[in-house]
Design an enzyme around this catalytic site. Structure first.
Site, PDB file in Angstrom:
ATOM      1  N   SER A  47       0.857  -1.196   0.000  1.00  0.00           N
ATOM      2  CA  SER A  47       0.000   0.000   0.000  1.00  0.00           C
ATOM      3  C   SER A  47       0.883   1.232   0.000  1.00  0.00           C
ATOM      4  CB  SER A  47      -0.856   0.003   1.262  1.00  0.00           C
ATOM      5  OG  SER A  47      -1.557   1.227   1.383  1.00  0.00           O
TER       6      SER A  47
ATOM      7  N   TYR B 150      -2.428   0.911  10.562  1.00  0.00           N
ATOM      8  CA  TYR B 150      -2.317   0.396   9.188  1.00  0.00           C
ATOM      9  C   TYR B 150      -0.941   0.726   8.613  1.00  0.00           C
ATOM     10  CZ  TYR B 150      -3.744  -0.710   4.383  1.00  0.00           C
ATOM     11  OH  TYR B 150      -3.833  -1.254   3.128  1.00  0.00           O
TER      12      TYR B 150
END
Ligand code: 8X3
Length: 243
Positions: free
Chosen positions: A130, A143
């Site tokens: 990501s 995250y």
């Protein structure tokens, strides 16, 4: 004989789109996820094999990987985010889940299938990371930490496998419209829709295009890292919205 690609988190989003793309390229696709009904429908559509898989559960990973006869490609796609709490408000249960599914899930699957990937003579591990693995952002704590760890582990794997017949690649997407944000916001569809308001985000198929390209490079080429963003996004929190 077709080569076998194992895909985690394949019941929807990038995993499902990648399963379709790789099957269209002639791969035998073995797809795993917790939602077996969706998985079976997809397997029937693309002529693949569906098996239940929870990457946070070692016994589930072991049973799944034992049932995989051979493996030429592992796409570590399963992952996700929960919440956007600040560090001051960090929810430890959310952090723990994010670490488990993103980091340990990738490690469990890679470790379990590595012998088969080596035995294939030309194995590949592709990790869906990501932009959150490269750039911390406010509210991204748990995250960001998990995806940074995924990236670190992926790069260590690449270093350790040099000289062995297994390539290692990392694809880091920015904004992709999937169930990602619905999960992140605990099922709040309205909040999730706001993430993509006024923007054309990437689609799961856009990322699947990159997966199929990485997977089809000749064996002397290793695509180490790809950062993919929507045209309207230049960094994690810099997004141009036409409102
Ligand atoms: C998802 C992208 O920007 O929400 O991995 O962290 S972001």
């Amino acid at each position: 004989m077709p080569k076998t690609a194992v895909i985690t988190g394949a019941s929807s989003g990038i995993g499902a789109a990648s399963a379709r793309a790789l099957a269209a390229d002639g791969w035998h696709v073995v797809i795993g996820a917790r939602r077996v009904d969706r998985l079976e429908a997809l397997a029937a559509e693309i002529g693949g094999t569906a098996m239940e898989l929870d990457v946070t559960d070692q016994a589930s990973v072991d049973a799944f990987c034992e049932a995989v006869e051979s493996c030429d490609l592992l796409l570590n796609n399963a992952g996700g985010a929960l919440g956007t709490a600040s560090m001051a408000e960090a929810d430890i249960d959310q952090w723990q889940w994010m670490y488990d599914v993103n980091v340990l899930g990738t490690v469990r699957m890679t470790k379990a299938l590595l012998p088969k990937l080596v035995a294939s003579g030309d194995g590949q591990v592709i990790v869906i990371g990501s932009i959150a693995a490269r750039e911390p952002y406010k509210g991204g704590g748990g995250y960001n930490a998990a995806k940074h760890a995924v990236a670190a582990a992926t790069r260590v794997l690449r270093l350790e496998l040099i000289g062995q017949p297994v390539r290692v690649s990392e694809i880091d997407p920015g904004m992709v419209e999937t169930e990602f944000s619905v999960v992140r916001f605990g099922g709040d569809e309205e909040k999730a829709a706001k993430v993509y308001e006024g923007v054309t985000p990437m689609s799961a198929e856009d990322i699947a295009d990159a997966v199929r390209w990485v997977a089809s490079r000749p064996r002397h080429v290793n695509i180490d890292q790809i950062l993919m963003l929507a045209t309207a996004q230049t960094s994690a929190q810099v997004v141009h919205r036409e409102l």
